[in-house]
Scaffold this motif. Structure first.
Motif, PDB file in Angstrom:
ATOM      1  N   LEU A  52      21.993 -16.931  38.241  1.00 19.77           N
ATOM      2  CA  LEU A  52      21.409 -16.879  39.279  1.00 19.77           C
ATOM      3  C   LEU A  52      19.842 -18.092  39.381  1.00 19.77           C
ATOM      4  CD1 LEU A  52      20.904 -13.320  40.355  1.00 19.77           C
ATOM      5  CD2 LEU A  52      22.138 -14.759  41.632  1.00 19.77           C
ATOM      6  N   GLU A  53      19.552 -17.964  37.596  1.00 16.55           N
ATOM      7  CA  GLU A  53      18.674 -19.053  38.139  1.00 16.55           C
ATOM      8  C   GLU A  53      18.922 -20.912  38.219  1.00 16.55           C
ATOM      9  OE1 GLU A  53      16.928 -16.135  34.036  1.00 16.55           O
ATOM     10  OE2 GLU A  53      18.079 -18.033  33.661  1.00 16.55           O
ATOM     11  N   ALA A  54      19.991 -20.703  37.649  1.00 16.65           N
ATOM     12  CA  ALA A  54      20.946 -22.334  37.689  1.00 16.65           C
ATOM     13  C   ALA A  54      21.269 -22.656  39.279  1.00 16.65           C
ATOM     14  CB  ALA A  54      22.446 -21.759  37.366  1.00 16.65           C
ATOM     15  N   LEU A  55      21.034 -21.439  40.313  1.00 17.62           N
ATOM     16  CA  LEU A  55      21.443 -21.385  41.767  1.00 17.62           C
ATOM     17  C   LEU A  55      19.647 -21.823  41.725  1.00 17.62           C
ATOM     18  CD1 LEU A  55      22.960 -21.199  44.642  1.00 17.62           C
ATOM     19  CD2 LEU A  55      22.844 -18.738  44.076  1.00 17.62           C
ATOM     20  N   ALA A  56      19.108 -21.423  41.939  1.00 16.63           N
ATOM     21  CA  ALA A  56      17.812 -21.310  41.987  1.00 16.63           C
ATOM     22  C   ALA A  56      16.852 -22.269  41.886  1.00 16.63           C
ATOM     23  CB  ALA A  56      16.841 -20.217  41.522  1.00 16.63           C
ATOM     24  N   ALA A  57      17.504 -22.885  40.659  1.00 12.34           N
ATOM     25  CA  ALA A  57      17.219 -24.732  40.178  1.00 12.34           C
ATOM     26  C   ALA A  57      17.210 -25.902  40.554  1.00 12.34           C
ATOM     27  CB  ALA A  57      17.258 -24.461  38.539  1.00 12.34           C
ATOM     28  N   THR A 108      19.880 -28.713  52.291  1.00  9.69           N
ATOM     29  CA  THR A 108      19.872 -28.007  51.017  1.00  9.69           C
ATOM     30  C   THR A 108      21.373 -27.487  50.800  1.00  9.69           C
ATOM     31  OG1 THR A 108      17.939 -28.254  51.321  1.00  9.69           O
ATOM     32  CG2 THR A 108      18.435 -26.979  49.741  1.00  9.69           C
ATOM     33  N   GLU A 109      21.646 -26.799  51.504  1.00  8.22           N
ATOM     34  CA  GLU A 109      22.627 -26.203  51.276  1.00  8.22           C
ATOM     35  C   GLU A 109      24.322 -27.099  51.293  1.00  8.22           C
ATOM     36  OE1 GLU A 109      26.498 -22.808  54.420  1.00  8.22           O
ATOM     37  OE2 GLU A 109      24.331 -22.900  54.749  1.00  8.22           O
ATOM     38  N   ARG A 110      24.477 -27.971  52.023  1.00 11.45           N
ATOM     39  CA  ARG A 110      25.278 -28.803  51.592  1.00 11.45           C
ATOM     40  C   ARG A 110      25.729 -29.681  50.275  1.00 11.45           C
ATOM     41  NH1 ARG A 110      26.436 -34.495  55.610  1.00 11.45           N
ATOM     42  NH2 ARG A 110      28.384 -34.311  54.547  1.00 11.45           N
ATOM     43  N   TYR A 111      24.175 -30.072  49.893  1.00 12.93           N
ATOM     44  CA  TYR A 111      24.177 -30.363  48.814  1.00 12.93           C
ATOM     45  C   TYR A 111      23.960 -30.054  47.761  1.00 12.93           C
ATOM     46  CZ  TYR A 111      24.668 -34.400  51.816  1.00 12.93           C
ATOM     47  OH  TYR A 111      25.195 -35.522  53.726  1.00 12.93           O
ATOM     48  N   CYS A 112      23.599 -28.754  47.233  1.00 10.99           N
ATOM     49  CA  CYS A 112      23.481 -28.266  46.210  1.00 10.99           C
ATOM     50  C   CYS A 112      25.098 -27.708  45.313  1.00 10.99           C
ATOM     51  CB  CYS A 112      22.568 -26.837  46.530  1.00 10.99           C
ATOM     52  SG  CYS A 112      22.746 -25.164  45.410  1.00 10.99           S
ATOM     53  N   VAL A 113      24.540 -28.225  44.243  1.00 10.94           N
ATOM     54  CA  VAL A 113      26.080 -28.335  42.963  1.00 10.94           C
ATOM     55  C   VAL A 113      26.214 -26.883  43.178  1.00 10.94           C
ATOM     56  CG1 VAL A 113      27.032 -28.718  41.118  1.00 10.94           C
ATOM     57  CG2 VAL A 113      25.417 -30.616  42.754  1.00 10.94           C
ATOM     58  N   VAL A 114      25.723 -26.261  42.838  1.00  8.22           N
ATOM     59  CA  VAL A 114      25.612 -24.827  41.976  1.00  8.22           C
ATOM     60  C   VAL A 114      26.062 -23.672  43.031  1.00  8.22           C
ATOM     61  CG1 VAL A 114      24.820 -22.336  40.775  1.00  8.22           C
ATOM     62  CG2 VAL A 114      24.108 -24.953  40.438  1.00  8.22           C
ATOM     63  N   TYR A 115      24.652 -23.935  45.048  1.00  8.34           N
ATOM     64  CA  TYR A 115      25.567 -23.406  45.374  1.00  8.34           C
ATOM     65  C   TYR A 115      26.721 -23.728  46.129  1.00  8.34           C
ATOM     66  CZ  TYR A 115      25.581 -21.691  50.523  1.00  8.34           C
ATOM     67  OH  TYR A 115      25.460 -20.843  51.468  1.00  8.34           O
ATOM     68  N   GLN A 116      27.394 -24.916  46.361  1.00  8.96           N
ATOM     69  CA  GLN A 116      28.384 -25.022  46.943  1.00  8.96           C
ATOM     70  C   GLN A 116      29.974 -24.952  45.427  1.00  8.96           C
ATOM     71  OE1 GLN A 116      29.846 -25.669  49.727  1.00  8.96           O
ATOM     72  NE2 GLN A 116      27.813 -26.371  50.607  1.00  8.96           N
ATOM     73  N   THR A 117      29.945 -24.900  45.055  1.00  2.97           N
ATOM     74  CA  THR A 117      30.583 -24.066  43.465  1.00  2.97           C
ATOM     75  C   THR A 117      30.955 -23.122  43.375  1.00  2.97           C
ATOM     76  OG1 THR A 117      29.329 -26.283  41.861  1.00  2.97           O
ATOM     77  CG2 THR A 117      31.186 -24.384  41.326  1.00  2.97           C
ATOM     78  N   LEU A 118      29.933 -22.060  43.515  1.00 10.00           N
ATOM     79  CA  LEU A 118      30.024 -20.681  43.983  1.00 10.00           C
ATOM     80  C   LEU A 118      30.113 -20.719  45.671  1.00 10.00           C
ATOM     81  CD1 LEU A 118      26.600 -19.553  42.995  1.00 10.00           C
ATOM     82  CD2 LEU A 118      28.670 -18.696  42.094  1.00 10.00           C
TER      83      LEU A 118
END
Length: 174
Positions: free
Chosen positions: A71-76, A145-155
């Motif tokens: 979750l910290e990685a996602l927030a960061a 932000t949703e489209r380009y966030c690496v951790v979000y898109q990975t999850l």
């Protein structure tokens, strides 16, 4: 950083990746060292973090929880991505926080209930922003932000994952 500075930094990279797509593929790595007391020491970019059992599974609370680290990685990642997107589209963020929350039922992890999934079941990403941006710009900011966030898109997309092992025998037959 201003939008022009960000574009100037990223333009040569984008050009290179268009001309040489293989140059854009980078293998990120993390390595942990299995330690005593059911912990694993992981070297981050800035510090050594010792991860261990969450108190809900018998941990003492002194070690980092891997679920929290996720979750910290996602927030960061979401915070950095939001900052980059805001810069690129000209949205001034005077102050902001990003919070990632996840619901986890430890009955799955502990094998108490075979019907309970192991892992986070729901994840929420929350932004609290101080800005004068219009609602339209904020919608664009969050969408990008949703489209380009690496951790979000990975999850969201669940990458292909493989596990392998290598064993070295020490000669001890205990």
């Amino acid at each position: 950083m201003k939008a022009e500075e960000l574009r100037a930094i990223q333009a040569p990279l984008k050009d290179r990746y268009r001309e040489q797509p293989e140059a854009a593929l980078v293998t990120l790595k993390a390595e942990g060292r299995i330690e005593k007391g059911i912990t694993c020491a992981v070297q981050t970019g800035k510090a050594l973090v010792e991860a261990g059992l969450h108190p809900a599974t018998g941990g003492n609370g002194l070690s980092a929880c891997s679920g929290n680290m996720l979750l910290e990685a996602l927030a960061a990642c979401a915070g950095v991505t939001l900052g980059a997107v805001a810069t690129a589209i000209g949205v001034e963020i005077r102050k902001g926080t990003v919070r990632a929350e996840g619901d986890l039922d430890f009955r799955g992890t502990l094998g108490v209930s075979k019907d309970t999934p192991v892992g986070l079941q729901r994840v929420r990403l929350l932004f609290d922003l101080e800005t004068d941006a219009t609602e339209e710009l904020l919608t664009t900011l969050l969408r990008l932000t949703e489209r380009y966030c690496v951790v979000y898109q990975t999850l969201r997309r669940s990458p292909e994952i493989s596990i392998s092992h290598h064993v070295t025998h020490s000669g001890n037959k205990n």
